[in-house]
Design an enzyme around this catalytic site. Structure first.
Site, short mmCIF file in Angstrom:
data_model
loop_
_atom_site.label_atom_id
_atom_site.label_comp_id
_atom_site.label_asym_id
_atom_site.label_seq_id
_atom_site.Cartn_x
_atom_site.Cartn_y
_atom_site.Cartn_z
N SER A 29 0.83 -1.21 0.00
CA SER A 29 0.00 0.00 0.00
C SER A 29 0.86 1.25 0.00
O SER A 29 0.35 2.35 0.17
CB SER A 29 -0.91 -0.01 1.24
OG SER A 29 -0.12 -0.03 2.42
N ASN A 116 -1.18 -2.25 13.67
CA ASN A 116 -2.64 -2.12 13.75
C ASN A 116 -3.07 -0.85 14.49
O ASN A 116 -4.05 -0.22 14.12
CB ASN A 116 -3.23 -3.36 14.44
CG ASN A 116 -3.03 -4.61 13.61
OD1 ASN A 116 -2.50 -4.53 12.50
ND2 ASN A 116 -3.46 -5.76 14.13
N HIS A 162 -41.63 21.63 -7.39
CA HIS A 162 -41.83 20.73 -8.55
C HIS A 162 -41.33 21.36 -9.85
O HIS A 162 -41.82 21.02 -10.92
CB HIS A 162 -43.31 20.35 -8.70
CG HIS A 162 -43.94 19.86 -7.43
ND1 HIS A 162 -44.02 18.53 -7.08
CD2 HIS A 162 -44.51 20.55 -6.40
CE1 HIS A 162 -44.60 18.41 -5.90
NE2 HIS A 162 -44.92 19.63 -5.47
N SER A 283 -17.90 23.35 -28.03
CA SER A 283 -18.18 22.06 -28.65
C SER A 283 -17.26 21.90 -29.85
O SER A 283 -16.83 22.88 -30.46
CB SER A 283 -19.65 22.03 -29.09
OG SER A 283 -19.79 21.24 -30.25
N LYS A 289 -21.82 26.84 -29.23
CA LYS A 289 -22.02 26.31 -27.88
C LYS A 289 -21.12 26.91 -26.81
O LYS A 289 -19.95 27.20 -27.04
CB LYS A 289 -21.78 24.80 -27.89
CG LYS A 289 -22.88 24.04 -28.58
CD LYS A 289 -24.11 23.95 -27.70
CE LYS A 289 -24.38 22.51 -27.41
NZ LYS A 289 -25.01 22.30 -26.16
N GLU A 296 -21.17 20.19 -14.64
CA GLU A 296 -21.46 18.77 -14.87
C GLU A 296 -20.40 17.90 -14.19
O GLU A 296 -20.71 16.83 -13.66
CB GLU A 296 -21.53 18.49 -16.38
CG GLU A 296 -22.74 19.16 -17.02
CD GLU A 296 -22.60 19.35 -18.53
OE1 GLU A 296 -21.76 18.67 -19.16
OE2 GLU A 296 -23.33 20.20 -19.07
N TYR A 323 -8.36 -6.69 13.24
CA TYR A 323 -7.72 -6.19 12.02
C TYR A 323 -7.70 -7.26 10.94
O TYR A 323 -7.40 -8.43 11.19
CB TYR A 323 -6.27 -5.72 12.27
CG TYR A 323 -5.63 -5.24 10.97
CD1 TYR A 323 -5.84 -3.95 10.53
CD2 TYR A 323 -4.92 -6.11 10.15
CE1 TYR A 323 -5.34 -3.51 9.30
CE2 TYR A 323 -4.41 -5.69 8.92
CZ TYR A 323 -4.63 -4.39 8.51
OH TYR A 323 -4.14 -3.97 7.29
N1 ARG Z 1 -0.70 -1.24 5.70
C1 ARG Z 1 -1.59 -1.78 6.70
C2 ARG Z 1 -2.95 -1.11 6.57
O1 ARG Z 1 -2.97 -0.08 6.04
C3 ARG Z 1 -1.09 -1.51 8.07
C4 ARG Z 1 -1.60 -2.45 9.09
C5 ARG Z 1 -1.02 -3.79 8.84
N2 ARG Z 1 -1.31 -4.74 9.87
C6 ARG Z 1 -1.23 -6.03 9.67
N3 ARG Z 1 -1.51 -6.78 10.68
N4 ARG Z 1 -0.97 -6.52 8.48
O2 ARG Z 1 -3.94 -1.62 6.96
#
Ligand code: ARG
Length: 462
Positions: A29, A116, A162, A283, A289, A296, A323
């Site tokens: 991530s 966590n 309305h 356009s 236009k 939008e 978690y």
């Molecule tokens: N990158 C993880 C998240 O965003 C961090 C927590 C990871 N914890 C674990 N037990 N794998 O959730």
């Protein structure tokens, strides 16, 4: 003792095969959560300072860690830091780099914590700032609306229900409705801060910790108000994410409704407002236009924002405590929703600074559709001793008559009115005047010019 190997995952002693590259690519991530580097370092420094105060780590180690973290912060800020998908996320990337900078003492940083509790501490810290930035943006847009409203107190337009002409109103009154909406948004975001001020740090992986930590210290240090009460709930809880995403969604509903309204008013059918060339697009085929693409865009982006709220609700639905990796996606959607909202508010702000009401057309439209009929009914109740229902019927007869004669209500003369209600005197004709109608709505919150002026003054002071 084996040393921490810099090119290996933290858990390489236990898991002795490298994860597949595909899993690294999908499961990491870092591309998203690197945005949290400042918060992560701030949280880590507070954590090690607490560990030192509690005599869990010594002064030298604490200082080395803080030094390393500050160095990493600078590296990231100056784009000198190499993020590596192999180390999954921002927490592990920083920890890995800390080992490179200060050596084995880096191993003390993760005492009495888990990713966590770390990840939600970071996210809450980030969200507190984001919430305040949204508040500032909402404040700006309210100021812009107040400026436009101030110039349009006496601009008469038809109020629609309305989308049919209902009763005459001041254009400023209409704009001030948007101020109410955005003020409610501000309050909603402010209310969210309550949960964002609960400190998750110290919940550990799920059970708390056997170390003698001081959660009140990190609470104070990180600007939280109190520590969370249940370690299991703490690491499972993403209600604060839902609160944020739903507040963003509701705010976005408001933006979308305004956008849709301005699109309708800008249409050739209504022609109630003009958009300046700054905020329209052309356009590729129709040379004449000038399209309201930006509006939008605002309406369309609301769909993405709702999608993010639904994604999070779906992730959480049926997820056991505590978690799970499922939760990792929370950050991506929070960042996306936040960015889209900030952009949308800025765009709306630009639009509101670059449009003008077509006052002539507004007045013309307000003079059609027998818009002052309710004023006549109310006059009959007040002056001719009738119940409202009776007055409603007499007025409906007047409207039928005017429609048959292809006349507007203000074009009727007293003789014509007397054919339907003999007791009426000439005085009644004033009820068909649009400004009279507006100014008679003096009830609190009503559209009278005086009311609006007072409201504008009140909100300008706030
Ligand atoms: N990158 C993880 C998240 O965003 C961090 C927590 C990871 N914890 C674990 N037990 N794998 O959730």
């Amino acid at each position: 003792m084996t040393k921490n190997k810099n090119n290996q995952a933290i858990w390489s002693t236990r898991i002795n095969k490298n994860g597949s590259l595909l899993f690294q690519k999908i499961g990491s991530s870092i591309d998203v959560d690197k945005k949290l580097y400042k918060e992560d370092i701030e949280g880590s420094i507070a954590h090690v300072e607490m560990l030192f105060r509690q005599k869990i780590i010594n002064f030298k180690i604490k200082n080395k860690i803080v030094y390393g973290l500050e160095k990493i912060k600078k590296e990231i800020k100056n784009k000198k830091f190499e993020f590596n998908k192999k180390y999954e996320d921002i927490h592990m990337n920083i920890e890995k780099r800390l080992f490179q900078i200060i050596g084995e003492d880096a191993g003390y940083i993760h005492t009495a914590r888990s990713r966590n509790d770390q990840v939600i501490t970071d996210l809450k810290l980030w969200m507190r700032l984001a919430t305040k930035e949204i508040d500032r943006n909402l404040e700006n847009i309210i100021k812009t609306i107040l400026k436009v409203a101030e110039k349009n107190v006496e601009t008469v337009m038809p109020g629609f229900t309305h989308l049919k002409n209902a009763q005459p109103i001041s254009f400023a009154h209409y704009l001030m409705a948007y101020v109410e909406m955005f003020n409610r948004d501000k309050l909603r975001f402010k209310n969210n801060l309550e949960n964002l001020y609960e400190n998750p740090l110290g919940a550990g992986a799920i059970a708390g910790t056997s170390f003698n930590i001081d959660r009140n210290f990190t609470t104070k240090k990180l600007g939280f108000k109190k520590p969370t009460c249940n370690s299991i709930d703490t690491v499972s809880d993403r209600d604060f994410v839902l609160d944020f995403l739903s507040s963003v969604s509701i705010c976005s509903v408001h933006i979308s409704r305004i956008a849709e309204e301005l699109i309708i008013w800008n249409s050739d059918g209504f022609n109630l407002i003009n958009l300046s060339d700054k905020i329209v697009t052309g356009s590729s085929i129709m040379p004449q236009k000038k399209n309201p693409d930006l509006l939008e865009f605002l309406r369309g982006k609301t769909g993405n924002i709702f999608g993010n709220l639904f994604t999070m609700l779906t992730i959480l639905k049926g997820l056991p405590l505590s978690y799970f990796k499922d939760l990792q996606d929370d950050k991506e959607i929070v960042f996306k929703s936040n960015e889209t909202l900030i952009n949308s508010i800025s765009i709306l702000n630009e639009v509101l600074k670059n449009f003008s009401p077509n006052k002539k057309k507004m007045l013309e439209l307000a003079n059609s559709g027998f818009i002052t009929a309710t004023d006549l009914a109310e006059y009959l109740v007040k002056n001719n001793n009738m119940s409202f229902r009776k007055a409603y019927q007499v007025t409906a007869m007047v409207v039928n008559y005017a429609e048959k004669k292809k006349k507007k209500l203000h074009e009727l003369n007293i003789n014509e009115l007397n054919k339907i209600e003999p007791k009426l005197t000439k005085e009644v004709l004033k009820v068909f005047d649009l400004k009279n109608s507006i100014n008679s709505k003096k009830s609190f919150g009503g559209t009278s010019f005086d009311n609006i002026k007072k409201m504008i003054t009140k909100y300008k002071r706030a």
